[in-house]
Design an enzyme around this catalytic site. Structure first.
Site, PDB file in Angstrom:
ATOM      1  N   LYS A 280      47.281  31.769  37.214  1.00  0.00           N
ATOM      2  CA  LYS A 280      46.747  32.402  36.011  1.00  0.00           C
ATOM      3  C   LYS A 280      47.287  31.705  34.764  1.00  0.00           C
ATOM      4  O   LYS A 280      48.362  31.132  34.809  1.00  0.00           O
ATOM      5  CB  LYS A 280      47.189  33.874  35.973  1.00  0.00           C
ATOM      6  CG  LYS A 280      46.462  34.780  36.932  1.00  0.00           C
ATOM      7  CD  LYS A 280      46.949  36.210  36.779  1.00  0.00           C
ATOM      8  CE  LYS A 280      46.202  37.143  37.718  1.00  0.00           C
ATOM      9  NZ  LYS A 280      44.763  37.235  37.438  1.00  0.00           N
ATOM     10  N   ARG A 354      40.907  41.513  47.111  1.00  0.00           N
ATOM     11  CA  ARG A 354      39.881  41.780  48.133  1.00  0.00           C
ATOM     12  C   ARG A 354      40.309  41.247  49.498  1.00  0.00           C
ATOM     13  O   ARG A 354      39.876  41.776  50.529  1.00  0.00           O
ATOM     14  CB  ARG A 354      38.542  41.170  47.678  1.00  0.00           C
ATOM     15  CG  ARG A 354      38.573  39.690  47.460  1.00  0.00           C
ATOM     16  CD  ARG A 354      37.409  39.201  46.605  1.00  0.00           C
ATOM     17  NE  ARG A 354      37.641  39.399  45.173  1.00  0.00           N
ATOM     18  CZ  ARG A 354      36.791  39.049  44.216  1.00  0.00           C
ATOM     19  NH1 ARG A 354      35.618  38.518  44.501  1.00  0.00           N
ATOM     20  NH2 ARG A 354      37.083  39.247  42.955  1.00  0.00           N
TER      21      ARG A 354
HETATM   22  N1  BES Z   1      44.700  41.517  39.563  1.00  0.00           N
HETATM   23  C1  BES Z   1      43.633  40.721  39.098  1.00  0.00           C
HETATM   24  C2  BES Z   1      42.633  41.505  38.249  1.00  0.00           C
HETATM   25  C3  BES Z   1      43.102  41.864  36.869  1.00  0.00           C
HETATM   26  C4  BES Z   1      43.250  40.893  35.893  1.00  0.00           C
HETATM   27  C5  BES Z   1      43.332  43.176  36.554  1.00  0.00           C
HETATM   28  C6  BES Z   1      43.650  41.247  34.632  1.00  0.00           C
HETATM   29  C7  BES Z   1      43.717  43.533  35.276  1.00  0.00           C
HETATM   30  C8  BES Z   1      43.891  42.568  34.319  1.00  0.00           C
HETATM   31  C9  BES Z   1      42.851  40.139  40.268  1.00  0.00           C
HETATM   32  O1  BES Z   1      43.616  39.822  41.368  1.00  0.00           O
HETATM   33  C10 BES Z   1      42.242  38.867  39.791  1.00  0.00           C
HETATM   34  O2  BES Z   1      42.969  37.969  39.484  1.00  0.00           O
HETATM   35  N2  BES Z   1      40.919  38.829  39.723  1.00  0.00           N
HETATM   36  C11 BES Z   1      40.225  37.697  39.260  1.00  0.00           C
HETATM   37  C12 BES Z   1      39.049  37.462  40.172  1.00  0.00           C
HETATM   38  C13 BES Z   1      38.371  36.149  39.948  1.00  0.00           C
HETATM   39  C14 BES Z   1      39.253  35.007  40.355  1.00  0.00           C
HETATM   40  C15 BES Z   1      37.080  36.153  40.733  1.00  0.00           C
HETATM   41  C16 BES Z   1      39.782  37.963  37.841  1.00  0.00           C
HETATM   42  O3  BES Z   1      39.438  39.106  37.530  1.00  0.00           O
HETATM   43  O4  BES Z   1      39.839  37.049  37.022  1.00  0.00           O
HETATM   44 MN    MN Z   2      44.431  37.852  41.226  1.00  0.00          MN
END
Ligand code: BES
Ligand code: MN
Ligand code: ZN
Length: 501
Positions: A280, A354
């Protein structure tokens, strides 16, 4: 905090502090008018002097009013009577709580539940009062050397109700809300703990601790070797990069009839989500310690049910992992076989929620569930869709979706249904496996839910994406305890509708 309900007139109540409402333009609430009458119009004359207009959240203390048994009276501004809604009622209660906490009064009697808030009944107002008071007083200061401690904190709040007939229902409402607040406190504490402390092992220990306090709870924890033997390759792919061992936590609460099939709650327990190799960006990455808030809400809900000794069968399942990059971490493009037998091409290691959930959702088939609800901080896209007001709800059964929506509405902990249309499934196509773990930018929360839907065909299922509601960012950064109110209300409603046929 101790909460009680009592009936009787406010002017005769012997207590350190009485709380009554004043509406905008200085018009008195029912109880404020009674007090005013008893003390010969002193409240009206103070207001006429211009000390308070009655705007939402304003506070004014009055001391030693003649012919009033209470030591002090706290006037709370309630705004325009017609405009009183869930949000303003909460602001009023928070203002009351802060004023009381600073006052030196250990006990207070509040008459704010007499205010008309839309169509809501007395029980609703009592529940919201308990939840807001507890939320306002909540602090997470265990890592601060200097804690802002109150010399004489508020210890007991008594809610004044109109008649004795209101007492039994009032007591019940307060009891449920107190248990809910206790569950929410656990959910908040676990969420706020940093990733170096709240690891998968820590979550497992906390579940075991909970079972020591509440003997109706039984906990078992599966270790990585067992997950390997079962074939949970998707879950294991997420934990490959970390030094922290994954834990698969199962909490069983069986106080219903043996023949009643259980409700199963599955909570995403990523104790820190760095994104893995699909790392991230740095901004606000600390907030990914909250990526286990789904798991925390499952434990909070179980705690509340155990506290209330509800006659239901409820099982909590928590896949707990840390998502980290390293030389051992899963790579984008890696293909794994899930517990269900379906294969997944992991195109983005940051779509890890997921991956752990799909194996957990297959695992829970063995409980022959009546209903399965998963709760997960699953997608950033959910925040783009709904902001921070409500969570996204997905379900393969209309009646279940409706029940959850209704429960959320009742608790001011709202959920909004989103579609699982078949057409979205196309976005998950992979050239090399049964599916990919990402579906591109359009409808990100929906494709995440569609991914899960492929693993939940054997039972009634709902998915709550709580990414926008589980915690607050910015100056007030902190876990909210949501959606424990929605979940507990759903279970209570379900119990009551059964009891009545
Ligand atoms: N835990 C995150 C989702 C999230 C991000 C929740 C920011 C709250 C605030 C999840 O694991 C994630 O990283 N999701 C990605 C999915 C993408 C790679 C398809 C996202 O939401 O960017
Ligand atoms: Mn994630
Ligand atoms: Zn995540």
């Amino acid at each position: 905090m101790e909460f009680l309900v009592k009936s009787g007139s406010p002017e005769k109540r012997r207590t350190p502090a009485l709380v009554v409402g004043v509406f905008a333009n200085r018009s008195l609430s029912e109880s404020a008018a009674l007090l005013d009458q008893a003390c010969g119009g002193m409240i009206t004359s103070v207001l006429r002097r211009g000390d308070m207009e009655g705007e939402t959240g304003q506070v004014l203390w009055l001391y030693d009013l003649p012919n009033i048994s209470a030591d002090r009276v706290l006037l709370i501004g309630c705004g325009k009577a017609e405009a009183l809604n869930e949000a303003t009622f909460a602001r009023i209660l928070a203002a009351m709580t802060r004023a009381l906490q600073q006052s030196g009064a250990a006990e207070a009697v509040s008459y704010l539940c007499e205010l008309a808030v839309k169509q809501y009944d007395m029980q609703w107002k009592l529940q919201q009062s308990v939840l807001v008071i507890e939320d306002t007083l909540y602090r997470f200061d265990q890592f601060k050397q200097k804690k802002e401690d109150t010399k004489r904190p508020l210890k007991r709040v008594i809610f004044g109700l109109p008649t004795r007939n209101n007492l039994p229902q009032g007591e019940q409402a307060v009891r449920e809300a107190s248990a809910m607040a206790t569950g929410m406190r656990l959910t908040k504490d676990l969420g706020n703990l940093p990733g170096n402390i709240c690891t998968p092992s820590y979550l497992a220990e906390q579940a075991q601790q909970l079972a020591r306090t509440y003997t109706d709870l039984a906990v078992s924890v599966l270790e990585e070797a067992e997950l390997e033997a079962l074939g949970m390759q998707a879950l294991l792919a997420v934990t490959k990069g970390t030094e922290q061992p994954a834990k698969f936590i199962i909490v069983e609460y069986r106080k219903g009839e043996a023949k009643d099939k259980p409700v199963v709650l599955v909570g995403k327990g990523v104790t820190f989500d760095s994104g893995g190799i699909s790392l991230k960006p740095g901004e606000a990455m600390d907030e990914m310690k909250y990526d286990m808030c789904g798991a925390a809400s499952v434990l909070g809900t179980l705690l509340a049910c155990a506290e209330l000794m509800l006659p239901i069968n409820l099982i909590g399942v928590i896949p707990a992992v840390e998502n980290m990059p390293s030389g051992k971490a899963t790579r984008p493009g890696d293909i794994v076989t899930t517990l269900s037998g379906q294969s997944v091409e992991i195109l983005n290691t940051d779509a890890e929620g997921r991956l752990i959930l799909c194996d957990a959702l297959t695992y829970v088939e063995r409980f022959e569930p009546e209903v399965v609800i998963d709760i997960a901080t699953l997608t950033g896209a959910c925040i783009i869709a709904l902001g921070h007001q409500g969570c996204a709800l997905f379900s393969n059964q209309a009646a279940l979706a409706q029940d959850l929506c209704e429960a959320g509405q009742q608790m001011y902990d709202r959920a909004w249904e989103m579609p699982l249309w078949e057409e979205y499934q196309e976005q998950l196509k992979s050239n090399f496996a049964d599916m990919a773990n990402i579906g591109g930018r359009p409808a990100g929360s929906i494709t995440a839910a569609c991914f899960l839907a492929r693993f939940t065909k054997k039972y009634a299922w709902a998915h709550l994406d709580i990414a926008g509601v589980a915690w607050k960012s910015g100056k007030e950064k902190g876990a909210t305890g949501r959606p424990v109110p929605l979940l507990l209300r759903y279970l209570l409603n379900r119990l009551h509708s059964r009891a009545h046929g």
